[in-house]
Design an enzyme around this catalytic site. Sequence first.
Site: not given
Ligand code: MRU
Length: 341
Positions: A47, A223, A234
């Site tokens: 992830r 993201d 997140k």
């Molecule tokens: O649901 P996830 O664990 O994939 O969410 C990850 C995040 O929100 C991170 O902050 C984002 O992907 C940046 S990772 C360098």
Amino acid sequence: VKADHIEWTAGHTLRMLDQRRLPNEEVWVEARTYGDVADAIRSMVVRGAPLIGIAAAFGLAMAAQAGDELGHADEVLRATRPTAVNLGWALDRMLGVARSGASPERLLEEAERIASEDAAAAKRMSELGADLLPDSGGVLTHCNAGALAMLEYGSAVGVIRAAHEHGKQINVLVDETRPFLQGARLTAWELQKLGIPMTLITDSMAGHFMSRGAVQAVVTGADRIAANGDTANKIGTYSLAVLAKENGIPFYIAAPTSTLDLSCSDGAHIPIEERSVEEVVSIGGVRIAPEGVHAAHPAFDVTPARYIAAIITEAGIARPPFQGALAQLIQSVSLSLLERE
Ligand code: MRU
């Protein structure tokens, strides 16, 4: 690619550290087909937006090697995590190479290239961002935007790590990050290994610590960043940004330019992934809510650009107004790619 959490093997498998089982167990999952990679992304074995993109790129290369229909493989991989734009970005890049008639070996090479560019971006943005952090004090982060979510230093955690290595006396406040607990399980694990001072807090404690002067900066990953700077990250990030503004604390986003989506004019156009409510009604497989209760699980929220003091990328630091600044960063990356070729 050969890292502590993802590895392409000579046996043509993608090995991935199962992030669902950290910090209690270090178990690796092996993907032999693009379908296995899609399952690993969907189920959160891997992830973090940039790592999702890297895994998907290898997935498409595997599909090419197996002689699978690339259009279908692309569709399956692309649908796994809709908010993380690095996924579509990496697949577009792989498809672009495939359409030029490239061999499966060339596609594999492209996936490797995406991975090594990501590693270089992480290092560079960490160094650039470190200067923004205070010489001493508390820095709050949310979710996991560290080495596990990318390669090398990661993004937000990378900025903190570089500041720590430069001798800054930083205590990291780590939000546990309900519902999936990436902060408690992953960021705390990484920081502990690195020996960076840290305090784990529940998400609901952030305002309290900010109001008592324990937080001098907030830095998170992203993201997807829209053209105007609105940023999806997140779930819970938006609340942090509002709290930071109220308390006069700078709120920073750290992300590679592959997370910028200039085709999205603003945050309202960013698709928000809905995940299973199982992750809300239970923790670590233990049910915490009554059977049959109605629950919701948007996995991301959008922080409006007006709350963001700066967006740290490998190509430079963008300040408000973001519209022009982000476009310029993308342009400088394309130019330097052209020069290299
Ligand atoms: O649901 P996830 O664990 O994939 O969410 C990850 C995040 O929100 C991170 O902050 C984002 O992907 C940046 S990772 C360098």
